[in-house]
Structure formats: C-alpha cells, structure tokens
Design a protein around this motif. Structure first.
Motif, PDB file in Angstrom:
ATOM      1  N   GLN A 113       1.800   6.654  -6.987  1.00  0.00           N
ATOM      2  CA  GLN A 113       0.709   7.529  -7.416  1.00  0.00           C
ATOM      3  C   GLN A 113       1.029   8.996  -7.174  1.00  0.00           C
ATOM      4  OE1 GLN A 113      -0.974   5.114  -9.340  1.00  0.00           O
ATOM      5  NE2 GLN A 113      -2.675   6.461  -8.837  1.00  0.00           N
ATOM      6  N   ALA A 114       1.844   9.262  -6.172  1.00  0.00           N
ATOM      7  CA  ALA A 114       2.213  10.649  -5.844  1.00  0.00           C
ATOM      8  C   ALA A 114       3.379  11.162  -6.681  1.00  0.00           C
ATOM      9  CB  ALA A 114       2.551  10.756  -4.354  1.00  0.00           C
ATOM     10  N   GLY A 115       3.927  10.297  -7.556  1.00  0.00           N
ATOM     11  CA  GLY A 115       5.010  10.730  -8.434  1.00  0.00           C
ATOM     12  C   GLY A 115       6.409  10.493  -7.891  1.00  0.00           C
ATOM     13  N   PHE A 116       6.549   9.648  -6.857  1.00  0.00           N
ATOM     14  CA  PHE A 116       7.860   9.386  -6.270  1.00  0.00           C
ATOM     15  C   PHE A 116       8.450   8.056  -6.731  1.00  0.00           C
ATOM     16  CE2 PHE A 116       6.137  12.646  -3.615  1.00  0.00           C
ATOM     17  CZ  PHE A 116       7.218  13.338  -3.110  1.00  0.00           C
ATOM     18  N   GLY A 117       7.794   7.403  -7.694  1.00  0.00           N
ATOM     19  CA  GLY A 117       8.298   6.131  -8.191  1.00  0.00           C
ATOM     20  C   GLY A 117       8.349   5.099  -7.079  1.00  0.00           C
ATOM     21  N   SER A 118       9.487   4.426  -6.957  1.00  0.00           N
ATOM     22  CA  SER A 118       9.637   3.381  -5.939  1.00  0.00           C
ATOM     23  C   SER A 118      10.278   3.909  -4.654  1.00  0.00           C
ATOM     24  CB  SER A 118      10.487   2.234  -6.492  1.00  0.00           C
ATOM     25  OG  SER A 118      11.780   2.704  -6.862  1.00  0.00           O
ATOM     26  N   ASP A 119      10.506   5.213  -4.555  1.00  0.00           N
ATOM     27  CA  ASP A 119      11.195   5.787  -3.395  1.00  0.00           C
ATOM     28  C   ASP A 119      10.183   6.114  -2.290  1.00  0.00           C
ATOM     29  OD1 ASP A 119      12.866   7.029  -1.615  1.00  0.00           O
ATOM     30  OD2 ASP A 119      13.889   8.253  -3.128  1.00  0.00           O
ATOM     31  N   VAL A 120       9.813   5.077  -1.554  1.00  0.00           N
ATOM     32  CA  VAL A 120       8.810   5.245  -0.501  1.00  0.00           C
ATOM     33  C   VAL A 120       9.327   6.159   0.608  1.00  0.00           C
ATOM     34  CG1 VAL A 120       7.453   4.024   1.261  1.00  0.00           C
ATOM     35  CG2 VAL A 120       7.770   3.000  -1.002  1.00  0.00           C
ATOM     36  N   ALA A 121      10.599   6.025   0.969  1.00  0.00           N
ATOM     37  CA  ALA A 121      11.152   6.842   2.052  1.00  0.00           C
ATOM     38  C   ALA A 121      11.097   8.336   1.701  1.00  0.00           C
ATOM     39  CB  ALA A 121      12.580   6.409   2.352  1.00  0.00           C
ATOM     40  N   ARG A 122      11.445   8.683   0.467  1.00  0.00           N
ATOM     41  CA  ARG A 122      11.410  10.085   0.065  1.00  0.00           C
ATOM     42  C   ARG A 122       9.978  10.609   0.085  1.00  0.00           C
ATOM     43  NH1 ARG A 122      11.585  13.246  -4.780  1.00  0.00           N
ATOM     44  NH2 ARG A 122      11.349  11.373  -6.066  1.00  0.00           N
ATOM     45  N   PHE A 123       9.043   9.787  -0.346  1.00  0.00           N
ATOM     46  CA  PHE A 123       7.634  10.169  -0.330  1.00  0.00           C
ATOM     47  C   PHE A 123       7.163  10.429   1.107  1.00  0.00           C
ATOM     48  CE2 PHE A 123       3.275   8.186   0.125  1.00  0.00           C
ATOM     49  CZ  PHE A 123       2.568   9.310  -0.264  1.00  0.00           C
ATOM     50  N   LEU A 124       7.438   9.490   2.010  1.00  0.00           N
ATOM     51  CA  LEU A 124       6.957   9.626   3.374  1.00  0.00           C
ATOM     52  C   LEU A 124       7.632  10.779   4.117  1.00  0.00           C
ATOM     53  CD1 LEU A 124       6.739   5.866   4.435  1.00  0.00           C
ATOM     54  CD2 LEU A 124       4.862   7.391   3.791  1.00  0.00           C
ATOM     55  N   GLY A 125       8.855  11.101   3.731  1.00  0.00           N
ATOM     56  CA  GLY A 125       9.562  12.208   4.370  1.00  0.00           C
ATOM     57  C   GLY A 125       9.233  13.560   3.790  1.00  0.00           C
ATOM     58  N   SER A 126       8.387  13.589   2.784  1.00  0.00           N
ATOM     59  CA  SER A 126       8.055  14.845   2.102  1.00  0.00           C
ATOM     60  C   SER A 126       6.834  15.500   2.737  1.00  0.00           C
ATOM     61  CB  SER A 126       7.762  14.567   0.620  1.00  0.00           C
ATOM     62  OG  SER A 126       6.485  13.957   0.472  1.00  0.00           O
ATOM     63  N   ASP A 127       6.516  16.708   2.257  1.00  0.00           N
ATOM     64  CA  ASP A 127       5.296  17.391   2.696  1.00  0.00           C
ATOM     65  C   ASP A 127       4.169  17.209   1.683  1.00  0.00           C
ATOM     66  OD1 ASP A 127       6.242  18.919   0.633  1.00  0.00           O
ATOM     67  OD2 ASP A 127       6.346  20.806   1.757  1.00  0.00           O
ATOM     68  N   HIS A 128       4.282  16.173   0.842  1.00  0.00           N
ATOM     69  CA  HIS A 128       3.230  15.873  -0.128  1.00  0.00           C
ATOM     70  C   HIS A 128       1.921  15.570   0.616  1.00  0.00           C
ATOM     71  CE1 HIS A 128       0.927  13.671  -3.186  1.00  0.00           C
ATOM     72  NE2 HIS A 128       1.704  14.259  -4.081  1.00  0.00           N
ATOM     73  N   PRO A 129       0.782  16.050   0.105  1.00  0.00           N
ATOM     74  CA  PRO A 129      -0.493  15.785   0.773  1.00  0.00           C
ATOM     75  C   PRO A 129      -0.777  14.302   1.005  1.00  0.00           C
ATOM     76  CG  PRO A 129      -0.767  17.455  -0.922  1.00  0.00           C
ATOM     77  CD  PRO A 129       0.634  16.931  -1.066  1.00  0.00           C
ATOM     78  N   GLY A 130      -0.303  13.455   0.080  1.00  0.00           N
ATOM     79  CA  GLY A 130      -0.511  12.024   0.254  1.00  0.00           C
ATOM     80  C   GLY A 130       0.236  11.479   1.460  1.00  0.00           C
ATOM     81  N   ALA A 131       1.453  11.982   1.698  1.00  0.00           N
ATOM     82  CA  ALA A 131       2.226  11.550   2.865  1.00  0.00           C
ATOM     83  C   ALA A 131       1.580  12.051   4.148  1.00  0.00           C
ATOM     84  CB  ALA A 131       3.659  12.045   2.752  1.00  0.00           C
ATOM     85  N   GLU A 132       1.110  13.286   4.125  1.00  0.00           N
ATOM     86  CA  GLU A 132       0.442  13.827   5.314  1.00  0.00           C
ATOM     87  C   GLU A 132      -0.850  13.067   5.600  1.00  0.00           C
ATOM     88  OE1 GLU A 132      -0.410  15.545   8.674  1.00  0.00           O
ATOM     89  OE2 GLU A 132       1.504  15.787   7.617  1.00  0.00           O
ATOM     90  N   ARG A 133      -1.523  12.632   4.561  1.00  0.00           N
ATOM     91  CA  ARG A 133      -2.748  11.838   4.730  1.00  0.00           C
ATOM     92  C   ARG A 133      -2.441  10.522   5.446  1.00  0.00           C
ATOM     93  NH1 ARG A 133      -7.868  10.692   2.251  1.00  0.00           N
ATOM     94  NH2 ARG A 133      -8.152   8.483   1.782  1.00  0.00           N
ATOM     95  N   ILE A 134      -1.334   9.895   5.090  1.00  0.00           N
ATOM     96  CA  ILE A 134      -0.949   8.648   5.756  1.00  0.00           C
ATOM     97  C   ILE A 134      -0.670   8.900   7.232  1.00  0.00           C
ATOM     98  CG2 ILE A 134       0.843   6.864   5.883  1.00  0.00           C
ATOM     99  CD1 ILE A 134       1.103   7.137   2.820  1.00  0.00           C
ATOM    100  N   GLY A 136       0.815  -1.212   0.000  1.00  0.00           N
ATOM    101  CA  GLY A 136       0.000   0.000   0.000  1.00  0.00           C
ATOM    102  C   GLY A 136       0.847   1.260   0.000  1.00  0.00           C
ATOM    103  N   LEU A 137       1.918   1.262   0.770  1.00  0.00           N
ATOM    104  CA  LEU A 137       2.813   2.426   0.792  1.00  0.00           C
ATOM    105  C   LEU A 137       3.500   2.613  -0.560  1.00  0.00           C
ATOM    106  CD1 LEU A 137       4.461   1.989   4.309  1.00  0.00           C
ATOM    107  CD2 LEU A 137       2.786   3.724   3.639  1.00  0.00           C
ATOM    108  N   ALA A 138       3.918   1.499  -1.160  1.00  0.00           N
ATOM    109  CA  ALA A 138       4.570   1.582  -2.467  1.00  0.00           C
ATOM    110  C   ALA A 138       3.617   2.142  -3.519  1.00  0.00           C
ATOM    111  CB  ALA A 138       5.075   0.203  -2.885  1.00  0.00           C
ATOM    112  N   TYR A 139       2.368   1.707  -3.486  1.00  0.00           N
ATOM    113  CA  TYR A 139       1.371   2.189  -4.444  1.00  0.00           C
ATOM    114  C   TYR A 139       1.128   3.689  -4.267  1.00  0.00           C
ATOM    115  CZ  TYR A 139      -3.158   2.864  -6.712  1.00  0.00           C
ATOM    116  OH  TYR A 139      -4.177   3.322  -7.505  1.00  0.00           O
ATOM    117  N   GLN A 140       1.008   4.127  -3.010  1.00  0.00           N
ATOM    118  CA  GLN A 140       0.752   5.547  -2.752  1.00  0.00           C
ATOM    119  C   GLN A 140       1.938   6.413  -3.162  1.00  0.00           C
ATOM    120  OE1 GLN A 140      -1.648   5.978   1.246  1.00  0.00           O
ATOM    121  NE2 GLN A 140      -0.647   3.975   1.236  1.00  0.00           N
ATOM    122  N   ALA A 141       3.159   5.907  -2.958  1.00  0.00           N
ATOM    123  CA  ALA A 141       4.350   6.661  -3.377  1.00  0.00           C
ATOM    124  C   ALA A 141       4.382   6.806  -4.892  1.00  0.00           C
ATOM    125  CB  ALA A 141       5.608   5.959  -2.880  1.00  0.00           C
TER     126      ALA A 141
END
Length: 280
Positions: free
Chosen positions: A180-201, A173-178
C-alpha cells in the motif's frame, strides 16, 4: 527419558527428539494440509521411539481437548488436533498453544521473574511466565496478546476490535502495508525507510511495549518467530528499556530476541511433556 517435541506453525513445523533437556535431533518440515502434516509428524516421531510427546500449535486451542478454533488455512479450521494426533502416536502427549511452548523453551529452569514472550509470524501470539507458572485466565484460557489494539483507526479484526497488534505485525499485515505504501513486495525496504507508514508501525510496537511493561512488569520481553528473524532489527528496539522511555517503570526491562530462535517452541513443547510425565 526420551521425549519428542513438535511445534506446528503456520508455514513450518519443527520436530525434535530430546534426552532430558538435550536435543538429539532437530528437523524442520513444511506445514501443509492437515491430514498430510499429521501423518508426517506421526511418521517422524514413531521412527524415533520416544516415551512421550509434547506438542505446541498455533491457536486458539483448547488445551484440555486439543480442539483447534479459528485457525487458517481453512483445512485446519475447527479440527480435533489432540484426538487426531493421539490416535496416530499412541503415546503420552501434552498439547499447548505454540506461544506457551516457545515461552517454556526460553524461560530458564530457575527463572523467578516474570517474562513475556511474543511470537511474530503468520499471526502474533504471546505467553506470560509469572515467575512460577504460565499465566492462564479464570477458566484456563490462553491470553490473546496479539489482540491488543494499538491503533483506534486500524482495520477491523475478527476478535471484535480494531487495529490489533496482530494486524500490524503479522507477516501478511506487513506485506500489505508495504504494498500500500508503494514498496511492492520489499517489506525490508519499506520498514527501513522514513515512510509515514513504517513509522506508524514502529509507533505501534512502542505502544504495545509500553502497555505490556506497565501491565505485566516483566523482567524481559522476548521476541521470536519468522518475522522477528527477518525484520526484527527494523521493528523492535532491542536492548534495555527504562525510565527514560517509560517514567513509571521502576526497574529496567530487557527486550531480547529468542535465544533459541525458531527452535524455542520444539524445546518448550518437549520440556512441558517431560515435566508433566516425569517431573510434575
């Protein structure tokens, strides 16, 4: 007495040999096809000659029969795991949900306050220590804590709900959300960002913690599993939670990492077997 512990996860299986609570040997192997994995477990255990075996496995799992339901991959779906392992091992054996095994690895021998454990990995599992025993439903069912809904508009789940915690926090699920948010396979970069999808998680995690805190009033909430190891620092507000965050929380609650990490399940599985056959 010597007891073997086995913790079968979605991608890895932990194996251990214990003298009482003390580990003598620990090993980690791949979880592969059903029959091949059981053969590997049986070979490892048999070569060490324990007196009993404790097994933890992801579920849903009928602990009375050892029958697996709705488990991925397809090769593991609807299998008589208890029967198949018992035939190979020919030893006294206990079999429990993997979250229960991890819980019993983390709970102290004298712990009398409620403790909730969540495992984040291929799926999201959970188990509750009431202060005296592992919680069970009216008919002995294991609680499906990963299927607590945190988003009304989340994806539909096979459990019949939408936006379950498992869909939000499992590795896939985390990989899919990353992605979809345009971060490719970089889940850590996605979760460490201020992207609305990361904040939603992160919002989903806070909602789940609040629900668990108010419903169970645990002294501790413990997080384990591979996702916790890899991304816990980006997802989970470790530390103390109290009235500042949750006004109706009368006493502070600790949010912690599993002290045994990915070995909690194998320690707990062995403990359950030891307590069942010698100390129960």
């Amino acid at each position: 007495m010597r007891v073997a512990g086995v913790d079968i996860g979605g991608t890895k299986t932990a194996l251990g040999l214990f003298e009482g609570p003390r580990p003598l040997e620990l090993a980690m192997v791949e979880t592969g096809p059903y029959e091949a994995t059981l053969d590997r477990i049986a070979e490892w255990v048999s070569n060490r000659s324990p007196e009993a075996v404790g097994v933890g496995c992801r579920g849903p799992l009928d602990e009375e029969t050892g029958y697996l339901e709705c488990v991925t991959p397809e090769d593991w779906h609807r299998r008589p795991l208890g029967e198949d392992l018992a035939r190979r091992l020919r030893l006294p054996m206990t079999i429990v949900n993997d979250a229960d095994a991890a819980l019993m690895g983390e709970v102290g021998e004298e712990e009398r306050a409620p403790v909730l454990l969540l495992t984040l990995g291929t799926g999201v599992g959970g188990a509750l220590w009431t202060g005296s025993h592992r919680y069970r439903g009216a008919f002995g069912e294991h609680p499906e804590i990963g299927h607590v809904p945190v988003f009304e508009d989340g994806p539909p789940c096979a459990c019949g709900l939408r936006g379950c915690l498992e869909h939000v926090l499992c590795r896939g699920g985390l990989a899919y959300q990353a992605e979809q948010a345009g971060f490719g396979s970089d889940v850590a970069r996605f979760l460490g960002s201020d992207h609305p999808g990361a904040e939603r998680i992160r919002t989903g995690v806070r909602r789940a913690l609040a629900l668990f805190a108010y419903a169970f009033r645990p002294r501790r909430i413990v997080f384990g599993g591979g996702v916790t190891d890899d991304f816990g620092h980006l997802l989970i507000p470790f530390g103390q939670m109290g009235r500042e965050e949750l006004p109706f929380l009368a006493h502070p609650m600790e949010i912690e990492r599993a002290r045994l990490g990915n070995w909690a399940g194998v320690h707990g599985a062995a403990r359950i077997a030891r307590e069942t056959f010698w100390e129960g």
